[in-house]
Design an enzyme around this catalytic site. Structure first.
Site, PDB file in Angstrom:
ATOM      1  CB  CYS A  83      76.072  30.520 -17.350  1.00 26.22           C
ATOM      2  SG  CYS A  83      75.676  28.821 -16.639  1.00 26.22           S
ATOM      3  CG  HIS A 192      73.554  28.554 -12.400  1.00 28.10           C
ATOM      4  ND1 HIS A 192      72.785  29.583 -13.514  1.00 28.10           N
ATOM      5  CD2 HIS A 192      74.289  28.014 -13.118  1.00 28.10           C
ATOM      6  CE1 HIS A 192      73.252  29.112 -14.722  1.00 28.10           C
ATOM      7  NE2 HIS A 192      73.755  27.693 -14.209  1.00 28.10           N
ATOM      8  CD  GLU A 194      70.053  31.938 -11.463  1.00 32.66           C
ATOM      9  OE1 GLU A 194      70.606  31.136 -12.009  1.00 32.66           O
ATOM     10  OE2 GLU A 194      71.275  32.092 -10.955  1.00 32.66           O
TER      11      GLU A 194
END
Length: 211
Positions: A83, A192, A194
């Protein structure tokens, strides 16, 4: 094979716990730290980032991380930015007319997306280059984005004939933008992993396999 050690850089950026959990689930031994010895000695350094470009750059300076990130890259030690932790590796960020110098590893300016709706929030497809290690086996998957700014132009000049140019992955929201860069030890993602389900987990496993 020995378990890979990863340091998630702890410099005040939010949402780092989800990154720690995702890396642990991918098989890494993870430490959340900004100590120089933890930045220097891990197999892989994960640089998160949320919020404004200028604020992230200042926070990195405040904990002395810029020097140690640079040393890792110069020494061929793997780094993964995510990011705003991806954006800071470019030349500069421009937000509300304010120009903030980045780390300058790649040419490019982080600017407001030219799209009918910002932020760009949600799942999107990518166009990885042939031979990508990060996207091996997940070339056609979707990944989760939350951002209003991105690098929308790529003008990389190879300084030496034998130099391998970075591999650039593109996505599109209103206009094409850089979604990922793979450049030797330094990789970075605008999205992202995750938050990207099994596709993101596979990408993190792919990255760990390169360490």
């Amino acid at each position: 094979m020995a378990q890979k050690t990863v340091t998630v850089l702890d410099y005040g950026s939010g949402n780092v716990r989800s990154a720690v959990r995702a890396l642990e689930a991918a098989g890494a031994q993870v430490k959340l730290s900004a100590k120089p010895e933890d930045i220097a000695n891990c197999d892989g350094l994960f640089v998160p980032g949320v919020g404004a470009f200028a604020a992230v750059m200042q926070a990195l300076k405040d904990v002395g991380a810029i020097r140690w990130i640079g040393r890792r890259i110069a020494g061929g030690r793997p780094v993964l930015g995510v990011c705003v932790g991806h954006q800071v590796f470019f030349d500069e960020g421009v937000e509300h007319g304010i120009h903030t110098p980045g780390l300058g590893e790649w040419p490019g300016t982080v600017e407001l997306l030219q799209a009918p709706v910002v932020p760009h929030m949600g799942w999107n497809t990518l166009t990885p280059p042939a031979g990508s290690k990060l996207f091996a086996g997940i070339e056609d998957e979707r990944f989760y984005f939350v951002h209003s700014y991105a690098v929308q132009k790529w003008d990389f000049e190879v300084a030496q004939p034998k130099m391998t140019p970075p591999q650039v992955t593109w996505s599109e929201h209103g206009t094409p933008f850089i979604a990922a860069v793979e450049n030797g030890p330094l990789c970075a993602l605008q999205f992202h992993p995750e938050k990207s389900g099994e596709a993101g987990a596979r990408l993190l496993r792919n990255w760990l396999e390169t360490l």
